[in-house]
Design a protein around this motif. Structure first.
Motif, PDB file in Angstrom:
ATOM      1  N   ALA A   1      -9.374   3.822  -5.721  1.00  0.00           N
ATOM      2  CA  ALA A   1      -8.572   3.238  -6.796  1.00  0.00           C
ATOM      3  C   ALA A   1      -7.607   2.190  -6.256  1.00  0.00           C
ATOM      4  N   ASP A   2      -7.009   2.462  -5.103  1.00  0.00           N
ATOM      5  CA  ASP A   2      -6.097   1.480  -4.506  1.00  0.00           C
ATOM      6  C   ASP A   2      -6.848   0.229  -4.079  1.00  0.00           C
ATOM      7  N   ILE A   3      -8.033   0.393  -3.524  1.00  0.00           N
ATOM      8  CA  ILE A   3      -8.828  -0.763  -3.112  1.00  0.00           C
ATOM      9  C   ILE A   3      -9.139  -1.649  -4.311  1.00  0.00           C
ATOM     10  N   LEU A   4      -9.532  -1.030  -5.415  1.00  0.00           N
ATOM     11  CA  LEU A   4      -9.998  -1.788  -6.572  1.00  0.00           C
ATOM     12  C   LEU A   4      -8.873  -2.453  -7.355  1.00  0.00           C
ATOM     13  N   ARG A   5      -7.628  -2.159  -7.036  1.00  0.00           N
ATOM     14  CA  ARG A   5      -6.521  -2.925  -7.620  1.00  0.00           C
ATOM     15  C   ARG A   5      -6.373  -4.294  -6.952  1.00  0.00           C
TER      16      ARG A   5
ATOM     17  N   GLU B   1     -11.124   0.459   8.758  1.00  0.00           N
ATOM     18  CA  GLU B   1     -10.333  -0.357   7.833  1.00  0.00           C
ATOM     19  C   GLU B   1      -9.675   0.495   6.754  1.00  0.00           C
ATOM     20  N   LEU B   2     -10.371   1.525   6.294  1.00  0.00           N
ATOM     21  CA  LEU B   2      -9.800   2.413   5.274  1.00  0.00           C
ATOM     22  C   LEU B   2      -8.573   3.132   5.805  1.00  0.00           C
ATOM     23  N   ARG B   3      -8.621   3.553   7.053  1.00  0.00           N
ATOM     24  CA  ARG B   3      -7.491   4.265   7.641  1.00  0.00           C
ATOM     25  C   ARG B   3      -6.334   3.318   7.948  1.00  0.00           C
ATOM     26  N   ILE B   4      -6.642   2.118   8.402  1.00  0.00           N
ATOM     27  CA  ILE B   4      -5.587   1.124   8.620  1.00  0.00           C
ATOM     28  C   ILE B   4      -4.849   0.841   7.309  1.00  0.00           C
ATOM     29  N   THR B   5      -5.606   0.681   6.235  1.00  0.00           N
ATOM     30  CA  THR B   5      -5.000   0.359   4.945  1.00  0.00           C
ATOM     31  C   THR B   5      -4.113   1.492   4.438  1.00  0.00           C
ATOM     32  N   GLN B   6      -4.588   2.727   4.543  1.00  0.00           N
ATOM     33  CA  GLN B   6      -3.751   3.849   4.130  1.00  0.00           C
ATOM     34  C   GLN B   6      -2.524   3.965   5.019  1.00  0.00           C
ATOM     35  N   GLY B   7      -2.672   3.616   6.304  1.00  0.00           N
ATOM     36  CA  GLY B   7      -1.516   3.624   7.191  1.00  0.00           C
ATOM     37  C   GLY B   7      -0.417   2.699   6.714  1.00  0.00           C
ATOM     38  N   THR B   8      -0.793   1.552   6.167  1.00  0.00           N
ATOM     39  CA  THR B   8       0.205   0.621   5.636  1.00  0.00           C
ATOM     40  C   THR B   8       0.848   1.172   4.364  1.00  0.00           C
ATOM     41  N   ILE B   9       0.056   1.790   3.493  1.00  0.00           N
ATOM     42  CA  ILE B   9       0.633   2.414   2.292  1.00  0.00           C
ATOM     43  C   ILE B   9       1.601   3.534   2.683  1.00  0.00           C
TER      44      ILE B   9
ATOM     45  N   ALA C   1      -1.787  -6.457   1.098  1.00  0.00           N
ATOM     46  CA  ALA C   1      -1.994  -6.756  -0.327  1.00  0.00           C
ATOM     47  C   ALA C   1      -2.289  -5.478  -1.113  1.00  0.00           C
ATOM     48  N   ILE C   2      -3.147  -4.622  -0.554  1.00  0.00           N
ATOM     49  CA  ILE C   2      -3.446  -3.351  -1.220  1.00  0.00           C
ATOM     50  C   ILE C   2      -2.182  -2.508  -1.349  1.00  0.00           C
TER      51      ILE C   2
ATOM     52  N   LEU D   1       3.542  -1.777  -6.735  1.00  0.00           N
ATOM     53  CA  LEU D   1       3.745  -2.282  -8.090  1.00  0.00           C
ATOM     54  C   LEU D   1       3.162  -1.321  -9.126  1.00  0.00           C
ATOM     55  N   HIS D   2       1.972  -0.818  -8.868  1.00  0.00           N
ATOM     56  CA  HIS D   2       1.296   0.082  -9.811  1.00  0.00           C
ATOM     57  C   HIS D   2       2.065   1.386 -10.010  1.00  0.00           C
ATOM     58  N   THR D   3       2.623   1.905  -8.924  1.00  0.00           N
ATOM     59  CA  THR D   3       3.341   3.182  -8.993  1.00  0.00           C
ATOM     60  C   THR D   3       4.810   3.020  -9.354  1.00  0.00           C
ATOM     61  N   GLY D   4       5.265   1.797  -9.538  1.00  0.00           N
ATOM     62  CA  GLY D   4       6.652   1.555  -9.903  1.00  0.00           C
ATOM     63  C   GLY D   4       7.639   1.718  -8.768  1.00  0.00           C
TER      64      GLY D   4
END
Length: 300
Positions: free
Chosen positions: A52-56, A91-99, A136-137, A143-146
């Motif tokens: 879901a985060d990727i597709l935003r 890449e999926l783990r890197i992205t979640q690491g940033t979140i 970006a993700i 933004l999505h979660t406020g």
């Protein structure tokens, strides 16, 4: 407590010919642990990011081709290496690491991802060793979660953050700022909200004067409640791809200016490390480690 996303998969498994610059993902935490700047308690290992985060941020067709490993050969060549399941998982783990680092930065003021800064990935393409755009993700997640209402992305990698600029072209809640080599990759630039293109050979004084002049104006104009910082070490004079001429001391001062601006205004900042391609990997690791040392000094 300074929190840092790191997983051994960050450095593996990459095709032959791409492993040398990726060694820094092992050496940076190793050096920081060795010198006592951090302890194991500072490190956390992220899980894969959810779809879901990727597709935003990325188009469904592109993400579908990535996850099924059916990206056409020309698109894989644009990324720079053959697509594998291990690379997608990385890449999926890197992205979640940033979140995750965003969440920690809201508690401690700052948090890092040892990897990340995959700013060449656009909404429907990968490029320049970037499959998904981690910052970006993460920005769209906030933004999505406020958790944020106005985001500033400060991209000081030597290469323009073209993917990030394209993704947020029509998103007024995200302001993209890229200060980069004008004649460097990518040769087809996108339009950031503010681009500062630099001539080949730009050195310490000009670079720091430009950054020092624009940073306060950016914060005043954007009024961000969250900052993403891409702290590329490829601005160094020793970098074989960068074409700029910054000293390690100027690179450290660049980081200090950004982190101090966030600290002074009470704006949390997430830092991803971006590029670095000096022949001597010690130059890359030391420049990146300086960013962590500064964070410890400034934020405690």
């Amino acid at each position: 407590m300074l929190k840092i996303a790191y997983d051994p998969i960050y450095a593996h498994p990459l095709p032959e010919g791409h492993r040398f610059p990726m060694l820094k993902y092992e050496l940076i935490p190793g050096q920081l642990l060795h010198e006592g700047t951090i302890t194991e308690d500072n490190l956390f290992s992220p899980q894969p990011v959810n779809e879901a985060d990727i597709l935003r941020t990325h188009e469904a067709e592109y993400w579908g081709a990535l996850k099924t490993l059916t990206l056409p050969p020309p698109a894989q060549r644009r990324i720079g290496f053959p697509l594998t399941a291990d690379l997608v998982d990385r890449e999926l783990r890197i992205t979640q690491g940033t979140i995750d680092a965003c969440r920690f930065s809201m508690v401690y003021g700052i948090a890092f991802n040892v990897a990340g800064g995959t700013h060449h990935a656009g909404s429907n393409w990968g490029e320049g060793f970037c499959l998904l755009n981690d910052q970006a993700i993460a920005a769209n997640h906030l933004l999505h979660t406020g958790q944020a209402g106005q985001v500033l992305i400060i991209d000081l990698d030597v290469h323009q953050g073209n993917g990030t600029a394209e993704i947020f072209t029509h998103e007024p809640r995200v302001f993209t700022f890229s200060m980069h080599g004008d004649k460097n990759f990518p040769f087809r630039k996108e339009r950031s909200d503010l681009d500062l293109p630099l001539a080949d050979g730009t050195g310490d004084d000009v670079y720091l004067e430009l950054l020092g002049r624009h940073l306060p104006m950016l914060f005043d104009q954007v009024q961000p409640d969250f900052v993403f910082y891409l702290a590329g070490a490829d601005v160094l004079a020793t970098d074989k791809l960068g074409k700029l001429a910054l000293s390690r001391e100027a690179c450290r001062e660049r980081d200090r200016m950004v982190l101090q601006a966030c600290l002074d205004r009470g704006v949390p900042v997430q830092v991803s490390m971006g590029g670095g391609y000096s022949e001597d990997i010690r130059h890359i690791v030391e420049a990146h480690c300086n960013t962590y040392r500064l964070a410890v000094q400034l934020f405690g």
